[in-house]
Design a protein around this motif. Structure first.
Motif, PDB file in Angstrom:
ATOM      1  N   PRO A  63       0.788  -1.223   0.000  1.00 52.42           N
ATOM      2  CA  PRO A  63       0.000   0.000   0.000  1.00 52.42           C
ATOM      3  C   PRO A  63       0.827   1.283   0.000  1.00 52.42           C
ATOM      4  O   PRO A  63       0.303   2.356  -0.247  1.00 52.42           O
ATOM      5  N   ASN A  64       2.121   1.166   0.285  1.00 60.27           N
ATOM      6  CA  ASN A  64       2.961   2.357   0.332  1.00 60.27           C
ATOM      7  C   ASN A  64       4.389   1.982  -0.038  1.00 60.27           C
ATOM      8  O   ASN A  64       5.112   1.404   0.772  1.00 60.27           O
TER       9      ASN A  64
ATOM     10  N   GLY B 238      -1.938   3.698  -0.862  1.00 64.63           N
ATOM     11  CA  GLY B 238      -3.203   3.081  -0.475  1.00 64.63           C
ATOM     12  C   GLY B 238      -4.037   2.618  -1.647  1.00 64.63           C
ATOM     13  O   GLY B 238      -5.261   2.530  -1.545  1.00 64.63           O
TER      14      GLY B 238
ATOM     15  N   SER C 135       1.973   2.619  -4.949  1.00 66.56           N
ATOM     16  CA  SER C 135       1.469   1.386  -4.348  1.00 66.56           C
ATOM     17  C   SER C 135       1.192   0.381  -5.445  1.00 66.56           C
ATOM     18  O   SER C 135       1.102   0.727  -6.617  1.00 66.56           O
TER      19      SER C 135
END
Length: 130
Positions: free
Chosen positions: A58-59, A87, A128
């Motif tokens: 997500p990052n 995200g 991401s």
């Protein structure tokens, strides 16, 4: 969850497993069932190697790979998405199983709702992946 992701990703080209030896990645370093993001065009520079088994990141900042991807390889059996925002947000590029993109400066881009955005640059924009 972060520990699970940590077990599935490896950054190559920086320091390898404490060896202290910098290495250049290559397209051939991306193995079966892996997704590989490369810092430079044509699969050069540092590489973030992600084992696909349910791995989403997500990052990419946590992997020191935020906004520096210039080429990508999808050696996984699934379609993947590389997102512009942390995200899994914003526009994205998708790659079918086995697909490679040597230069992200002119690629098909989709809006987050899945609609077509157009052909544009995605160079140095990945934040991401999933």
């Amino acid at each position: 969850m972060l520990a699970a992701v940590a077990a599935t990703a490896l950054v190559t080209g920086g320091v390898l497993a404490g060896s202290g030896v910098p290495a250049q990645a290559a397209e051939s370093d991306c193995g079966s069932n892996q997704i590989c993001l490369f810092q430079e065009y044509n699969y050069g520079g540092r590489m973030l190697n992600i084992t696909r088994i349910g791995a989403c990141i997500p990052n990419l900042k946590g992997w020191e790979f935020n906004d520096i991807t210039s080429s990508v390889v999808n050696n996984s059996p699934s379609t993947i998405r590389i997102y512009q925002d942390i995200g899994h947000g914003g526009k994205y590029v998708k790659l079918a199983p086995g697909e490679r993109i040597a230069n992200l400066s002119s690629v098909a881009i989709y809006n987050n709702d899945g609609s077509w955005f157009g052909v544009n640059t995605f160079n140095d924009r990945a934040s991401s992946t999933c």
